[in-house]
Design a protein around this motif. Structure first.
Motif, PDB file in Angstrom:
ATOM      1  N   UNK A  29       0.981  -0.624   0.031  1.00  0.00           N
ATOM      2  CA  UNK A  29      -0.533  -0.409  -0.044  1.00  0.00           C
ATOM      3  C   UNK A  29       0.826   1.072  -0.040  1.00  0.00           C
ATOM      4  N   UNK A  30       1.806   1.333   0.704  1.00  0.00           N
ATOM      5  CA  UNK A  30       3.024   2.058   0.737  1.00  0.00           C
ATOM      6  C   UNK A  30       3.607   2.778  -0.268  1.00  0.00           C
ATOM      7  N   UNK A  31       3.753   1.246  -1.176  1.00  0.00           N
ATOM      8  CA  UNK A  31       4.410   1.327  -2.732  1.00  0.00           C
ATOM      9  C   UNK A  31       5.777   1.326  -2.295  1.00  0.00           C
ATOM     10  N   UNK A  32       6.290   0.294  -1.620  1.00  0.00           N
ATOM     11  CA  UNK A  32       7.458  -0.634  -0.909  1.00  0.00           C
ATOM     12  C   UNK A  32       7.708  -1.711  -1.623  1.00  0.00           C
ATOM     13  N   UNK A  33       6.829  -2.049  -2.472  1.00  0.00           N
ATOM     14  CA  UNK A  33       6.999  -3.403  -3.443  1.00  0.00           C
ATOM     15  C   UNK A  33       5.044  -2.938  -3.824  1.00  0.00           C
ATOM     16  N   UNK A  34       5.315  -4.245  -5.100  1.00  0.00           N
ATOM     17  CA  UNK A  34       4.046  -5.004  -5.500  1.00  0.00           C
ATOM     18  C   UNK A  34       3.011  -5.369  -5.301  1.00  0.00           C
ATOM     19  N   UNK A  35       1.704  -5.230  -5.581  1.00  0.00           N
ATOM     20  CA  UNK A  35       1.058  -7.279  -4.596  1.00  0.00           C
ATOM     21  C   UNK A  35       1.518  -7.725  -5.638  1.00  0.00           C
ATOM     22  N   UNK A  36       1.434  -7.591  -6.653  1.00  0.00           N
ATOM     23  CA  UNK A  36       2.493  -8.562  -7.733  1.00  0.00           C
ATOM     24  C   UNK A  36       3.740 -10.024  -6.941  1.00  0.00           C
TER      25      UNK A  36
END
Length: 500
Positions: free
Chosen positions: A379-386
């Motif tokens: 959610x904070x953009x440090x890694x992707x859900x993928x």
């Protein structure tokens, strides 16, 4: 027979029990890999020693003796936590000697003394010896150098006894983590109450006392060693002999039936067995709780700090670690707990197949916890859900497939409840250590290679597809494990009985 002769005999018995273990030959290949990795670690330690010597020689305010003692708290903390990886847990062979005419503290004393003179304590000489040669030998003489080496080793021995005390207490209750937390908070108090210079001044003064051959400093050092020896001696005797005599009181507990799993038939019964084993057996429950706490704590650190974002390798490693941890701590020892009642499991056809299947489903389902805990990171953009989803599927797929191969090769029974007495030398299964390291580092290396060959999205998609393929074919490879296990069943059953 005096105490020294008795100590030598008991140490010889321990060495012979390890060589006579049925997994001794199995460990030889894994030991070679461990020795190779240890050689790389020793090279790094030599490099650290050279770096410290260069900094100490360039220092204009501290002598070489004072400089290393100013860093001593950091070295001791590092040594303490690394012992959780490399030093055997406090378990002893006491049952064969309980009825023999030997002093009651003989076995415990041999265990404590052997921990003082173990090779683990000598590894620090790879740092101290080159450091002493480069900074002290030619400027301050041989006597000062030898005095430094002996003093440093005595402090490391104290740290090993401190580790034994903490590790023993942690086997009783995880709340004892408050003890090392309080001690290290007190140790570093000059830093956060004043500043780093005040912290270095205090510990460099301690080094100066040893360099000046202050009798009070050495008296305190030997007094601390003696105090730890008698504390560990008393504590180890208390826990091992109470446990070996089954003197611990047990409390009646309500039985959880888990009726929801009845719909899965025979597979559901083994799922119940897996859940109840964790709920009822102390060692399995403790391992599960520790893994859950580590995953939760690491997820919080990754979500709300940037300690892991130094480079792409550390970024990938810590995220992979959160998913692999359950398998690396519990699934890697597959069938070892069941070794306590393996004869009963072999009474019906395909019992083992359903058991393996139930373990796979249970551990695969448990990965939903780290996935949910890591969603704030996405959610904070440090890694992707993928990335998170592909790592979870890849772990359930090829990683768990590799770890479950240990069902064929694990031949040591792990105790379900006893913590301080042992027969099977559980911690010497280097084969498991090598498999753990492959599980931890192989996905990170694979991700790095795929990123070079393709792009990041393609790399994670390939991991996802690979994981889904292994999951879709899980019946095939689990049955393959089952068939290979059945071919070796008499060998494994004999080893399980031997190490029970």
């Amino acid at each position: 027979m005096n105490r020294f002769q008795l100590f030598r005999i008991l140490c010889r018995h321990i060495r012979l029990s390890e060589r006579r273990s049925m997994v001794f030959e199995q460990n030889r290949v894994a030991k070679f890999v461990m020795y190779l990795l240890a050689a790389f670690m020793y090279v790094y330690m030599l490099m650290i020693s050279v770096m410290l010597a260069v900094v100490a020689n360039d220092s204009e305010t501290l002598t070489s003796y004072e400089f290393i003692f100013a860093l001593m708290p950091f070295l001791l903390v590092l040594d303490f936590f690394f012992r959780f990886i490399g030093q055997q847990t406090p378990s002893q062979l006491v049952k064969p000697y309980m009825l023999l005419p030997v002093p009651k503290y003989a076995c415990v004393e041999s265990f404590v003394l052997s921990s003082m003179v173990s090779l683990n304590n000598l590894q620090w000489m790879l740092i101290t010896v080159p450091y002493a040669i480069m900074t002290m030998l030619f400027s301050e003489g041989l006597l000062v150098s030898l005095c430094f080496l002996i003093t440093f080793q005595l402090i490391i021995i104290i740290n090993s006894q401190w580790y034994m005390l903490v590790r023993t207490l942690l086997s009783v209750s995880m709340l004892w983590w408050l003890l090392p937390a309080a001690v290290y908070a007190l140790l570093f108090m000059p830093w956060y109450l004043a500043d780093i210079d005040n912290f270095f001044d205090i510990f460099s003064y301690v080094g100066r006392c040893f360099a000046d051959y202050n009798p009070l400093a050495y008296t305190v050092l030997f007094a601390i060693i003696a105090a730890f020896f008698f504390i560990n001696r008393k504590m180890q005797y208390h826990f091992t002999y109470i446990e070996s005599g089954n003197a611990e009181k047990t409390k009646m507990k309500n039985v959880t039936e888990l009726y929801a799993l009845d719909r899965f038939g025979e597979l559901g019964e083994y799922l119940k067995l897996e859940v109840k084993s964790i709920m009822r057996n102390k060692n399995m429950r403790r391992s599960f709780i520790v893994s859950t706490c580590l995953i939760t704590g690491l997820s919080m650190l990754i979500s709300f700090t940037d300690f892991y974002e130094y480079n792409s390798f550390s970024h990938d490693f810590w995220i992979v670690y959160t998913f692999v941890l359950y398998g690396a701590t519990t699934l890697i020892k597959i069938m070892s707990a069941e070794g306590n009642y393996m004869d009963g499991l072999m009474s019906h056809k395909e019992n083992i197949f359903y058991l393996l299947k139930a373990k796979y489903y249970f551990h695969g389902t448990m990965l939903l916890l780290p996935f949910l805990l890591m969603t704030p990171v996405a959610f904070v953009g440090r890694c992707s859900f993928l990335m998170l989803f592909s790592m979870m599927i890849f772990t359930v797929g090829p990683i768990y497939c590799m770890l479950m191969q240990m069902a064929v090769y694990n031949k040591q029974t792990i105790p379900l409840n006893t913590k301080f007495i042992s027969k099977g030398n559980i911690e010497t299964n280097y084969f498991q250590i090598v498999a753990d390291m492959i599980a931890l580092f192989m996905p990170v290396i694979l991700i790095s290679l795929l990123r070079v060959a393709f792009n990041e999205v393609t790399a994670y998609l390939l991991l996802l597809v690979t994981g889904l393929a292994f999951i879709a074919l899980h019946n095939i490879w689990i049955r393959n494990i089952y068939k290979r296990f059945m071919k070796r069943r008499y060998i494994n059953m004999e080893a399980f009985r031997y190490t029970k």
